[in-house]
Write a protein that holds these residues in place. Structure first.
Motif, short mmCIF file in Angstrom:
data_model
loop_
_atom_site.label_atom_id
_atom_site.label_comp_id
_atom_site.label_asym_id
_atom_site.label_seq_id
_atom_site.Cartn_x
_atom_site.Cartn_y
_atom_site.Cartn_z
N ARG A 359 0.91 -1.18 -0.32
CA ARG A 359 -0.27 0.05 0.07
C ARG A 359 0.81 1.84 0.05
O ARG A 359 0.43 2.05 -0.49
N GLU A 360 1.95 1.12 0.88
CA GLU A 360 3.21 1.87 0.88
C GLU A 360 4.24 1.83 1.63
O GLU A 360 4.35 0.33 2.17
N GLY A 441 11.03 15.83 -1.81
CA GLY A 441 10.78 14.69 -2.93
C GLY A 441 9.76 13.93 -2.75
O GLY A 441 10.23 13.12 -3.80
N THR A 442 9.16 13.83 -2.17
CA THR A 442 7.86 12.83 -2.06
C THR A 442 6.92 13.37 -3.49
O THR A 442 5.74 12.95 -3.69
N SER A 443 6.47 14.68 -3.11
CA SER A 443 6.17 15.28 -4.15
C SER A 443 5.57 15.59 -5.15
O SER A 443 5.40 15.68 -5.60
N ARG A 444 7.31 15.13 -5.18
CA ARG A 444 7.50 15.81 -7.30
C ARG A 444 7.51 13.68 -7.91
O ARG A 444 7.35 13.98 -8.85
N VAL A 445 7.22 12.53 -6.36
CA VAL A 445 7.39 11.31 -7.44
C VAL A 445 5.68 11.27 -7.85
O VAL A 445 5.05 11.47 -7.42
N PRO A 446 5.46 11.46 -9.28
CA PRO A 446 3.50 10.70 -9.90
C PRO A 446 3.66 9.03 -9.18
O PRO A 446 4.31 8.95 -8.77
N ARG A 447 1.78 9.72 -9.15
CA ARG A 447 1.36 8.44 -8.34
C ARG A 447 1.48 7.37 -9.63
O ARG A 447 1.45 6.43 -9.21
N ARG A 448 1.21 7.87 -10.75
CA ARG A 448 1.86 6.56 -11.63
C ARG A 448 2.64 5.59 -11.62
O ARG A 448 3.01 4.39 -11.56
N ARG A 449 4.32 6.77 -11.25
CA ARG A 449 5.08 6.10 -10.96
C ARG A 449 5.30 4.93 -10.06
O ARG A 449 6.32 3.91 -10.09
N LEU A 450 4.80 5.41 -8.94
CA LEU A 450 4.86 4.55 -7.64
C LEU A 450 4.02 3.08 -7.74
O LEU A 450 4.31 2.58 -7.38
N LEU A 451 3.28 3.59 -8.68
CA LEU A 451 2.31 2.47 -8.20
C LEU A 451 2.66 1.47 -9.76
O LEU A 451 2.40 0.06 -8.90
N ASP A 452 3.05 1.65 -10.89
CA ASP A 452 3.31 1.16 -11.41
C ASP A 452 5.46 0.01 -11.00
O ASP A 452 5.56 -1.32 -11.20
#
Length: 566
Positions: A359-360, A441-452
């Motif tokens: 999840r995280e 730094g966490t604000s810069r990472v796209p949600r799609r990138r994290l999901l992938d």
């Protein structure tokens, strides 16, 4: 015995030629390490009224003991290279200082040395004294004379900043300046594990006073250092770090700055746009770790603030759990900026941090600490990618660590990730104040990138198991559709059913399969739940009781045949 913190070395200058047997100074090679290892701190520093005479007496006793035991020889009787012993490096030679007129010898202040009788016919003259470092030398290189890991070939005191011609910038008229010249320095217990605070810095000038001051406030009494990596800052970050260096040294905290900066006369000069481009958080953390040498690594963002117990608490847990990532409880500021996420993360038990790993990152990166070996076990350390690529270096490391250390910890009855507050219980007093800004730094990472990333890791770690040759998905909302879209084509073929509780969705097609009512879900079939739980509103299990109750009817084991993904 402590003396002035910058007065650290013995200087001998030969004013005439000096030959063997001609008198002068002799010393016991490596004896400074023997004194430390054989209990000098307990026997002398432990005495409130310890004197230089106490030190002399103690050194004489050590040398006498080594002579009697056969571990000490005159160099001309038995050179070190010809000695054979199971204890190897513990064998010491007595050497005489010889050389030409004008020669200079610099000795460790705890090296055992003494004058000798001149048996020759030529007068021998020398001058001796103590060297006191300049402020610049002390700031850049430090002085590790009290470190029992000193080595004759130690080159870790080298300046990694390149040009070091800059002048030291003092903060005149402040309480910090008074701290620089305090008559007493902090005495550290070098028998404890050493802690390295890993601190990458990029344009953090406005936060550094707060963050570094919280390092000075730490109540851990073991060896500490802070390893800054300046990642091409274009503001005054470098100057700000340098302003604090001497205060850190006086507190017994070794400090070094490495990174991308051109330094000339105390100012940072701009490089070309290409050369001054930051390399990213992962690169900066890796370089900061490389230039550190503590046995415990404590990661710290330049805009955050540590509570005074943080290092002490995490070092204790890292020693007990050498293959685990140790997190802490934390609080966001400005207050309430990510309230629900903060409450969820801080209330997870150690077991839940494993079960909800997809999840995280259930242990947030700015709170991490770990044994150096735990870090070194992860090949390449953090993923190194430029800031504009959506780094997610913490997520990648987090899951590499689990791949490597999860089974090992399971066999030992330990957790590969845990919270230092003990048992995962929520502490009212956080050990880290975690700043949120739009440029974090966490604000810069796209949600799609994290999901992938999370989906690809889930495929490799879970869907590759024989148990998961086929599975069903619980939920067909946006999260479920995004999850399916991120799967590889081979993984999509393993989906045999998609179920949902919403009557309006029943019968519609998703991934070429009709959506079924959850009551028709296959009991015993591996399941991925793609419905969010325990995040929004008040953090209470009442919020998702219905979801958990419905899913539990499948008779699955969470963390094995059942995973919650959102």
């Amino acid at each position: 015995i402590n003396g002035h913190p910058m007065q650290g070395l013995i200087l001998l200058v030969l004013l005439t030629d000096s030959h063997e047997g001609g008198g002068g100074t002799a010393f016991v090679r490596g004896s400074h390490r023997s004194i430390i290892r054989n209990g000098f701190r307990e026997n002398v520093f432990g005495e409130e009224n310890g004197t230089n005479q106490d030190l002399n007496n103690f050194a004489q006793q050590i040398i006498q003991d080594q002579t009697v035991s056969g571990d000490l020889y005159l160099s001309y009787e038995k050179p070190v290279a010809n000695l054979q012993s199971g204890r190897g490096k513990e064998i010491r030679n007595i050497e005489q200082i010889v050389g030409k007129k004008g020669g200079v010898a610099i000795l460790h202040p705890w090296l055992v040395h003494s004058g000798t009788t001149n048996q020759g016919g030529t007068l021998r003259v020398m001058m001796n004294g103590m060297i006191r470092f300049s402020e610049d030398a002390f700031v850049y290189h430090g002085m590790r004379v009290l470190n029992d890991n000193d080595d004759d070939n130690d080159d870790e005191n080298k300046n990694h900043n390149g040009d070091n011609t800059g002048t030291f910038l003092r903060r005149e008229g402040t309480t910090l300046t008074k701290a620089f010249y305090s008559s007493k320095t902090f005495s550290r217990n070098y028998h404890r594990q050493s802690a390295s605070i890993i601190m990458p810095v990029h344009n953090a000038e406005k936060w550094l006073d707060e963050s570094i001051n919280s390092v000075l406030a730490q109540n851990y009494d073991g060896p500490m250092e802070i390893s800054f990596y300046n990642d091409a800052s274009t503001d005054g970050s470098f100057v700000k770090m340098r302003e604090w260096m001497l205060a850190l040294r006086y507190a017994g905290i070794d400090a070094k700055i490495t990174g991308k900066s051109d330094i000339t006369i105390g100012r940072v000069e701009r490089r070309s746009a290409c050369k001054n481009r930051p390399d990213g958080i992962g690169f900066a953390k890796n370089r900061s770790v490389e230039h550190s040498r503590g046995s415990i690594l404590v990661f710290f963002d330049a805009d955050d603030i540590m509570a005074e117990d943080r290092v002490k608490v995490q070092v204790h847990h890292a020693i007990q759990n050498p293959s685990s990532i140790i997190g802490t409880t934390w609080k966001r500021f400005p207050d309430g900026s990510t309230k629900h996420y903060e409450q969820w993360a801080n209330k997870l038990s150690n077991e839940e941090m494993i079960l909800e790993q997809f999840r995280e990152n259930t242990v947030q990166m700015p709170t991490w600490a770990m044994a150096r070996k735990c870090f070194d076990d992860v090949p390449g350390g953090f993923e190194e990618s430029p800031p504009d690529s959506g780094e997610a270096e913490d997520t990648i490391f987090f899951h590499k660590h689990l791949d490597i250390h999860a089974e090992e910890n399971k066999r030992r009855g330990k957790f590969p990730i845990l919270r230092a507050s003990g048992g995962g219980c929520y502490q009212e007093e956080p050990l880290l104040y975690y700043r949120w800004t739009e440029t974090s730094g966490t604000s810069r990472v796209p949600r799609r990138r994290l999901l992938d990333l999370r989906v690809s890791i889930f495929e490799a770690r879970v869907l590759s198991q024989s148990l998961w040759s086929e599975f069903q998905i619980w939920g067909c909302g946006r999260d479920a559709r995004n999850f399916i879209a991120a799967l590889s084509e081979n993984a999509k073929k393993k989906i045999i059913a998609i179920v949902d509780i919403d009557e309006k969705k029943i019968g519609k097609i998703c991934n070429n399969l009709p959506i079924e009512h959850f009551s028709a879900a296959r009991r015993g079939v591996c399941t991925v739940v793609c419905v969010s739980k325990r995040r929004k509103g008040t953090i209470s299990k009442d919020v998702d009781d219905e979801l958990i109750e419905n899913v539990s009817a499948l008779g699955l084991v969470e963390g094995s045949t059942l995973w919650y993904f959102f």
